[in-house]
Write an enzyme that holds these catalytic residues in place. Structure first.
Site, PDB file in Angstrom:
ATOM      1  N   GLY A 107      -1.336   1.723  -5.345  1.00 19.20           N
ATOM      2  CA  GLY A 107       0.114   1.889  -5.797  1.00 19.20           C
ATOM      3  C   GLY A 107       0.464   3.308  -6.081  1.00 19.20           C
ATOM      4  N   ASP A 166       6.886   8.163  -0.401  1.00 20.49           N
ATOM      5  CA  ASP A 166       5.759   8.937  -0.978  1.00 20.49           C
ATOM      6  C   ASP A 166       5.551  10.305  -0.480  1.00 20.49           C
ATOM      7  OD1 ASP A 166       5.300   6.343  -1.834  1.00 20.49           O
ATOM      8  OD2 ASP A 166       3.888   5.933  -0.471  1.00 20.49           O
ATOM      9  N   GLU A 191      11.923   0.085  -5.884  1.00 14.04           N
ATOM     10  CA  GLU A 191      10.498  -0.278  -5.059  1.00 14.04           C
ATOM     11  C   GLU A 191      11.049  -1.228  -3.939  1.00 14.04           C
ATOM     12  OE1 GLU A 191       7.756   1.346  -5.191  1.00 14.04           O
ATOM     13  OE2 GLU A 191       7.564   0.625  -7.242  1.00 14.04           O
ATOM     14  N   SER A 218      -0.271   5.915  -4.339  1.00 14.66           N
ATOM     15  CA  SER A 218      -0.232   6.642  -3.041  1.00 14.66           C
ATOM     16  C   SER A 218      -1.042   7.700  -2.662  1.00 14.66           C
ATOM     17  CB  SER A 218       1.449   7.604  -2.984  1.00 14.66           C
ATOM     18  OG  SER A 218       2.097   7.290  -2.218  1.00 14.66           O
ATOM     19  N   SER A 219      -2.328   7.283  -2.842  1.00 11.45           N
ATOM     20  CA  SER A 219      -3.636   7.977  -2.455  1.00 11.45           C
ATOM     21  C   SER A 219      -3.431   8.102  -0.772  1.00 11.45           C
ATOM     22  CB  SER A 219      -4.898   7.299  -2.713  1.00 11.45           C
ATOM     23  OG  SER A 219      -4.977   6.155  -2.121  1.00 11.45           O
ATOM     24  N   ASN A 227      -5.167  -2.796  -0.076  1.00  8.62           N
ATOM     25  CA  ASN A 227      -4.931  -1.822   1.035  1.00  8.62           C
ATOM     26  C   ASN A 227      -3.926  -2.127   1.712  1.00  8.62           C
ATOM     27  OD1 ASN A 227      -5.372  -0.824   3.785  1.00  8.62           O
ATOM     28  ND2 ASN A 227      -6.483   0.497   2.777  1.00  8.62           N
ATOM     29  N   LYS A 228      -2.613  -1.541   1.875  1.00  4.60           N
ATOM     30  CA  LYS A 228      -1.569  -1.893   2.674  1.00  4.60           C
ATOM     31  C   LYS A 228      -1.640  -2.141   4.221  1.00  4.60           C
ATOM     32  CE  LYS A 228      -0.412   0.135  -0.595  1.00  4.60           C
ATOM     33  NZ  LYS A 228      -0.964  -0.364  -2.005  1.00  4.60           N
TER      34      LYS A 228
HETATM   35  P1  ADP Z   1      -2.396   3.634  -1.949  1.00  3.03           P
HETATM   36  O1  ADP Z   1      -1.597   2.679  -2.887  1.00  3.03           O
HETATM   37  O2  ADP Z   1      -3.477   4.265  -3.029  1.00  3.03           O
HETATM   38  O3  ADP Z   1      -1.696   4.526  -1.161  1.00  3.03           O
HETATM   39  P2  ADP Z   1      -3.282   2.502   0.468  1.00  3.03           P
HETATM   40  O4  ADP Z   1      -3.561   0.985   0.746  1.00  3.03           O
HETATM   41  O5  ADP Z   1      -1.993   2.880   0.970  1.00  3.03           O
HETATM   42  O6  ADP Z   1      -3.241   2.815  -1.019  1.00  3.03           O
HETATM   43  O7  ADP Z   1      -4.240   3.426   1.013  1.00  3.03           O
HETATM   44  C1  ADP Z   1      -5.279   3.788   0.600  1.00  3.03           C
HETATM   45  C2  ADP Z   1      -6.551   4.247   1.481  1.00  3.03           C
HETATM   46  O8  ADP Z   1      -6.397   5.698   1.448  1.00  3.03           O
HETATM   47  C3  ADP Z   1      -8.181   4.144   1.035  1.00  3.03           C
HETATM   48  O9  ADP Z   1      -8.285   2.683   1.339  1.00  3.03           O
HETATM   49  C4  ADP Z   1      -8.648   5.076   1.637  1.00  3.03           C
HETATM   50  O10 ADP Z   1      -8.844   4.782   3.055  1.00  3.03           O
HETATM   51  C5  ADP Z   1      -7.640   6.268   1.779  1.00  3.03           C
HETATM   52  N1  ADP Z   1      -8.058   6.995   0.652  1.00  3.03           N
HETATM   53  C6  ADP Z   1      -7.573   7.099  -0.626  1.00  3.03           C
HETATM   54  N2  ADP Z   1      -8.081   8.195  -1.471  1.00  3.03           N
HETATM   55  C7  ADP Z   1      -9.032   8.834  -0.785  1.00  3.03           C
HETATM   56  C8  ADP Z   1     -10.100   9.723  -0.968  1.00  3.03           C
HETATM   57  N3  ADP Z   1     -10.109  10.394  -2.164  1.00  3.03           N
HETATM   58  N4  ADP Z   1     -10.943  10.014  -0.047  1.00  3.03           N
HETATM   59  C9  ADP Z   1     -10.978   9.320   1.330  1.00  3.03           C
HETATM   60  N5  ADP Z   1     -10.075   8.310   1.513  1.00  3.03           N
HETATM   61  C10 ADP Z   1      -9.126   8.213   0.654  1.00  3.03           C
HETATM   62  P1  NG1 Z   2       2.247   2.483  -1.412  1.00  2.00           P
HETATM   63  O1  NG1 Z   2       1.575   1.594  -0.682  1.00  2.00           O
HETATM   64  O2  NG1 Z   2       2.470   2.249  -2.977  1.00  2.00           O
HETATM   65  O3  NG1 Z   2       1.750   3.829  -1.125  1.00  2.00           O
HETATM   66  C1  NG1 Z   2       4.617   2.060  -0.026  1.00  2.00           C
HETATM   67  C2  NG1 Z   2       5.144   2.841   1.009  1.00  2.00           C
HETATM   68  C3  NG1 Z   2       6.475   3.270   0.399  1.00  2.00           C
HETATM   69  C4  NG1 Z   2       7.423   2.171  -0.290  1.00  2.00           C
HETATM   70  C5  NG1 Z   2       6.502   1.586  -1.028  1.00  2.00           C
HETATM   71  C6  NG1 Z   2       7.351   0.605  -2.046  1.00  2.00           C
HETATM   72  C7  NG1 Z   2       3.972   3.961   2.448  1.00  2.00           C
HETATM   73  C8  NG1 Z   2       3.081   5.137   2.945  1.00  2.00           C
HETATM   74  N1  NG1 Z   2       4.225   3.556   1.474  1.00  2.00           N
HETATM   75  O4  NG1 Z   2       3.865   2.527  -1.259  1.00  2.00           O
HETATM   76  O5  NG1 Z   2       7.327   4.215   1.337  1.00  2.00           O
HETATM   77  O6  NG1 Z   2       7.828   1.594   0.531  1.00  2.00           O
HETATM   78  O7  NG1 Z   2       5.255   0.790  -0.721  1.00  2.00           O
HETATM   79  O8  NG1 Z   2       8.522   0.873  -2.643  1.00  2.00           O
HETATM   80  O9  NG1 Z   2       4.221   3.043   3.507  1.00  2.00           O
HETATM   81 MG    MG Z   3      -0.322   3.939   0.356  1.00  5.29          MG
END
Ligand code: ADP
Ligand code: NG1
Ligand code: MG
Length: 476
Positions: A159, A206, A60, A161-162, A249-250
């Site tokens: 976390g 991801d 991680e 990776s949506s 939200n990252k």
């Molecule tokens: P994750 O850890 O799930 O990747 P992120 O903080 O990187 O979280 O981003 C998630 C964002 O992706 C959500 O706030 C939303 O804007 C978008 N997202 C995720 N799933 C969907 C979906 N099914 N439909 C539309 N947007 C989505």
């Molecule tokens: P999440 O936020 O869980 O999708 C992020 C980074 C990865 C990696 C992990 C930590 C993006 C798209 N994803 O994952 O590359 O650094 O955190 O291991 O920035």
């Molecule tokens: Mg993400």
């Protein structure tokens, strides 16, 4: 269809994203999505893309430092129904009504960030993908308009990776609608670069597993060059995902990019102290390679060369014989104020130790002289050590994650850790196959006892998972 109606194919002979027929379960979901598509656009979709989320088993916050990670694709995914359209518009709709419809001109895509405290609007992730794909599609193949309907079941901001599933799906469908073809690894790289338009400087794990994922095995993802190697997990091991009910939200805070910057600065400071040209060093792996020493030796180097107290920007500039202005330029710190402080020792120690844990995790998984039960115990220990380091040295955990890890251990897990970037989201726990049902029931009971927050459903809060296949294109 491309603008000039031609078929455009890339030259690479590498593995491509498969075009598949859905099984019965997927067909049902695709039909629901197709109905939504039809109700919005009054035509049937031409094809669908499916991109899975992932769970990172170990490794991680080290992908952006150049080190290998060990994720697997999960069952939950983002599905998109797609059709080309006349004109130049991208039209977007989502089966989930909380994501509002969106429309814009394909020649005028804007992904400006900083929308709300909850992060960027959902469609911006999609637009990042389209933008990234358009940059690599040959001019003569560029698509006209795109009609798309999205439906995802990966718990967002958790976390798993949506975000990357959505960005990668947009890259894949834009390439496919242009009748262009690119290998999986190229699509993964394009998607990783594209997602950076959202504002987070991710390392590429991801998007790599989203395309390279295989049913039945986890994957060791290596970077520069990108490579995926199957990791066969012990027969008796099952990985269970559990949600902490805290979302993050990252792209809504600078936490993630600060960690990326701290790692870069730590690498540059070590390089300077060891008389290496620091300006050429960007990642912690670069300085390890330039010193030509092992990960264990890097832990000693960090302990000698860096101090515990947070560094100010001026202290770093002084040490590197430069000015704050030049440092901001070379080390990509423009988004930070001069008053920002950086914890270099703690972050670098986490990275080198975590990189070593990935090596050990893979070695243990494939080792055939260790008894199965002992193997699972050793993997569990590595996962728990990873969590302790993320909590203490990397400071990216969350009280709800720590308490869920404790609950998982009390319910019989042999190891548990936060997965993904952290600051909320999910944990992954390792249990033996014969104990899974017992474990899931016990953990669910604990969660119910502590309370389920609005918007969460018990069955989505704890579930076993197994390695799934990566991105695919479907026709029905
Ligand atoms: P994750 O850890 O799930 O990747 P992120 O903080 O990187 O979280 O981003 C998630 C964002 O992706 C959500 O706030 C939303 O804007 C978008 N997202 C995720 N799933 C969907 C979906 N099914 N439909 C539309 N947007 C989505
Ligand atoms: P999440 O936020 O869980 O999708 C992020 C980074 C990865 C990696 C992990 C930590 C993006 C798209 N994803 O994952 O590359 O650094 O955190 O291991 O920035
Ligand atoms: Mg993400």
């Amino acid at each position: 269809m491309s603008r000039n109606g031609n078929e455009c194919r890339g030259m690479e002979l590498e593995e491509r994203v498969p075009i598949l027929q859905p099984d019965e379960k997927l067909l049902k979901r695709l039909n629901t999505l197709a109905n939504h598509f039809q109700s919005k656009y009054s035509i049937q979709p031409s094809f669908f893309v499916r991109v899975p989320g992932r769970v990172n088993l170990i490794g991680e916050h080290i992908d952006y430092c150049g080190y290998s990670v060990c994720p697997m694709a999960i069952e939950q995914d983002v599905l998109v129904a797609v059709a080309p359209s006349k004109g130049n518009d991208i039209r977007l709709t989502n089966v989930d009504p909380k994501y509002i419809d969106f429309q814009c001109n394909i020649e005028n895509i804007s992904v400006c960030i900083g929308d709300t405290n909850d992060g960027p609007d959902w469609y911006k992730y999609f637009l990042c993908g389209v933008k990234g794909a358009l940059e690599v599609i040959p001019k003569e193949c560029l698509p006209g308009g795109i009609l798309a309907a999205v439906w995802g079941n990966i718990s967002p901001n958790s976390g798993l990776s949506s975000s990357s599933a959505l960005v990668s799906a947009a890259v894949l469908l834009t390439v496919h609608v242009s009748q262009h073809q690119l290998p999986k690894r190229k699509l993964a790289t394009i998607s990783a670069n594209a997602e950076r338009y959202i504002g987070t400087q991710g390392g590429g794990m991801d998007q790599a597993i989203a395309f390279l994922g295989k049913a039945g095995s986890a994957m060791l993802i290596e970077f520069n060059p990108l490579r995926g190697t199957d990791v066969t997990l012990p027969e008796t091991a099952v990985f269970v995902i559990a949600h902490s009910q805290a979302c993050h939200n990252k792209a809504s805070t600078t936490d993630y990019n600060l960690r990326v910057a701290e790692c870069r600065l730590a690498a540059q400071m070590i390089a300077k102290k060891r008389n290496k040209p620091w300006e050429r060093v960007q990642r912690l792996i670069d300085v390890q390679e330039s010193l030509g020493v092992s990960l264990d030796e890097m832990v000693s180097v960090v302990t000698t060369e860096l101090h515990e107290e947070p560094y100010t920007m001026s202290e770093i500039s002084r040490n590197l014989d430069t000015t704050n202005e030049k440092l901001k330029e070379i080390s990509l710190l423009r988004s930070f104020r001069d008053s920002q402080t950086f914890k270099l020792k703690q972050r670098a120690l986490h990275v080198y130790n975590e990189a070593a844990r990935v090596v050990e995790f893979r070695r243990t998984s494939v080792e055939n002289t260790i008894m199965e039960e002992e193997k699972v115990r050793q993997l569990g220990k590595l996962m728990s050590n990873s969590h302790a380091s993320l909590y203490e040295l990397y400071e990216c955990s969350h009280p709800s994650l720590d308490s869920l890890v404790d609950k998982a251990m009390a319910c019989g897990a042999l190891g548990a850790r936060l997965t993904g970037a952290g600051w909320g989201g999910c944990i992954v726990a390792i249990v033996t196959k014969d104990k899974v049902t017992e474990f899931v029931d016990a953990l669910k009971k604990e969660i119910v006892r502590c309370g389920i927050k609005d918007g969460f459903k018990l069955d989505d809060l704890v579930f076993p998972t197994e390695p799934n296949q990566g991105a695919a294109i479907y026709t029905i």
